[in-house]
Design an enzyme around this catalytic site. Structure first.
Site, PDB file in Angstrom:
ATOM      1  N   ASP A 191     -10.631   3.264   4.506  1.00 41.53           N
ATOM      2  CA  ASP A 191     -11.120   1.766   4.047  1.00 41.53           C
ATOM      3  C   ASP A 191     -12.590   1.734   4.098  1.00 41.53           C
ATOM      4  OD1 ASP A 191      -8.905   0.027   3.906  1.00 41.53           O
ATOM      5  OD2 ASP A 191      -8.431   0.415   6.143  1.00 41.53           O
ATOM      6  N   GLN A 208      -4.656  -1.242   9.541  1.00 42.22           N
ATOM      7  CA  GLN A 208      -4.397  -2.675   9.012  1.00 42.22           C
ATOM      8  C   GLN A 208      -5.041  -3.595   9.945  1.00 42.22           C
ATOM      9  OE1 GLN A 208      -3.032  -3.502   5.959  1.00 42.22           O
ATOM     10  NE2 GLN A 208      -3.732  -5.395   6.476  1.00 42.22           N
ATOM     11  N   LYS A 212       0.825  -1.318  -0.240  1.00 42.29           N
ATOM     12  CA  LYS A 212       0.047  -0.134  -0.021  1.00 42.29           C
ATOM     13  C   LYS A 212       0.807   1.105   0.076  1.00 42.29           C
ATOM     14  CE  LYS A 212      -3.766  -2.382   2.272  1.00 42.29           C
ATOM     15  NZ  LYS A 212      -4.665  -2.784   3.566  1.00 42.29           N
TER      16      LYS A 212
END
Ligand code: NAP
Length: 288
Positions: A118, A95, A51
């Protein structure tokens, strides 16, 4: 037709790169992504590294908050609160999964909805349910991007989603519904999975079980989106769909690897750019 993720991801990353350059030129702002990684899960470390590399490639800056030894729930909430309050941070990536013992739901809900990279904050999921999406969850949004790119007609289509997780299945079903598909959701208590999958014009599988869908379960000509990532050997990853038996029947199918997985990071970076644009009051050519 093989629905390769790479060209679609490249298209999205190109748009993000252009948007980042525009924001820097017009507002003097570089989008900043805070990356929070707790514990030492090898898979999570690889995902985070990918990422960050992708962020750099489009001009998005990132700042690391890495704690291999983990941290307590109060300390995590305090960290997230400080990132929410920091005006130099535009988006926060937490994460997942978190190390055992930490409350994921509480942590996600602590992230400011406008900094939710997200798209998993309950408020953002609520906006999606209400039909007025703001931040879309990355993997489901990536699935839609692939279907659109390759010209799948969703209006009136029978769409079947296997899996009902907050991360993939539920938001994906909402996105398909918003596009006027007739949506059926399947899960482990579904009585006859094959009965439903055989009716699908568009079949999306996010079960986390290698080979849960085989050729005899798929309608001739169907569009098949395989979200699954199952590591069956140290160097072998397969999807949830048995590619060998399904691909001859499907009209179109995503490969694993090389399909949906390519999209998730691209959508995360799109979310990061849009979070920065919203926070500095700049508009984006297309939303959400
Ligand atoms: P999850 O939280 O474990 O959810 C799996 C869902 O599938 C559950 O709703 C479960 O039903 C259902 N399910 C499991 N086995 C089934 C079966 N035999 N028949 C019907 N339904 C079944 O998993 P997830 O987070 O949604 O992820 C799904 C897969 O996508 C995983 O392989 C994951 O690694 C992959 N993934 C890929 C990406 C990407 O970027 N490509 C991103 C995220 C996830 P119940 O609710 O009844 O338990």
């Amino acid at each position: 037709m093989i629905l390769e993720g790479a060209p679609v991801a490249e298209k999205v990353l190109g748009e993000v790169r252009a948007g980042v350059a525009r924001l820097r030129q017009v507002r003097g702002v570089t989008p900043m992504l805070a990356v929070v990684l707790l514990g030492d899960d090898p898979g999570s470390k690889i995902y985070v590294a990918n990422k960050k590399t992708a962020a750099e490639s489009v001009g998005i800056a990132s700042r690391d908050y890495v704690h291999p030894e983990g941290m307590s729930q109060p300390a995590l909430l305090k960290l997230l609160g400080s990132l929410n309050d920091d005006p130099s941070i535009h988006a926060i990536l937490l994460q997942l999964p978190l190390p055992a013992g930490l409350d994921e739901d509480e942590a996600i809900a602590t992230i400011a909805p406008e900094k939710d990279a997200d798209g998993l904050h309950p408020m953002n999921l609520g906006y999606l349910l209400a039909g007025a999406p703001r931040v879309l969850p990355c993997t489901p949004a990536g699935c839609l991007e692939i279907l659109d790119h390759y010209g799948c007609e969703l209006k009136g289509a029978e769409a079947v989603v296997v899996g009902r997780s907050r991360l993939v299945g539920k938001p994906l079903a909402q996105l398909l519904l918003a596009r006027h598909a007739t949506v059926t959701m399947c899960h482990t208590r579904t009585r006859d999975l094959a009965f439903h999958t055989r009716r699908a014009d568009v079949l999306c599988v996010a079960a986390g079980r290698a080979g849960v869908v085989t050729g005899d379960m798929v309608k001739e000509g169907a569009w098949v989106i395989d979200v699954g990532i199952n590591r069956i050997a140290p160097r072998k990853v397969v999807g949830d769909v048995d590619f060998a038996s399904v691909s001859p029947r499907a009209g179109a199918i995503t490969p694993v690897p090389g399909g949906v997985g390519r999209m998730t990071v691209a959508m995360l970076l799109r979310n990061t750019l849009r979070a920065a644009e919203r926070q500095v009051g700049a508009s984006s050519p297309s939303r959400p």
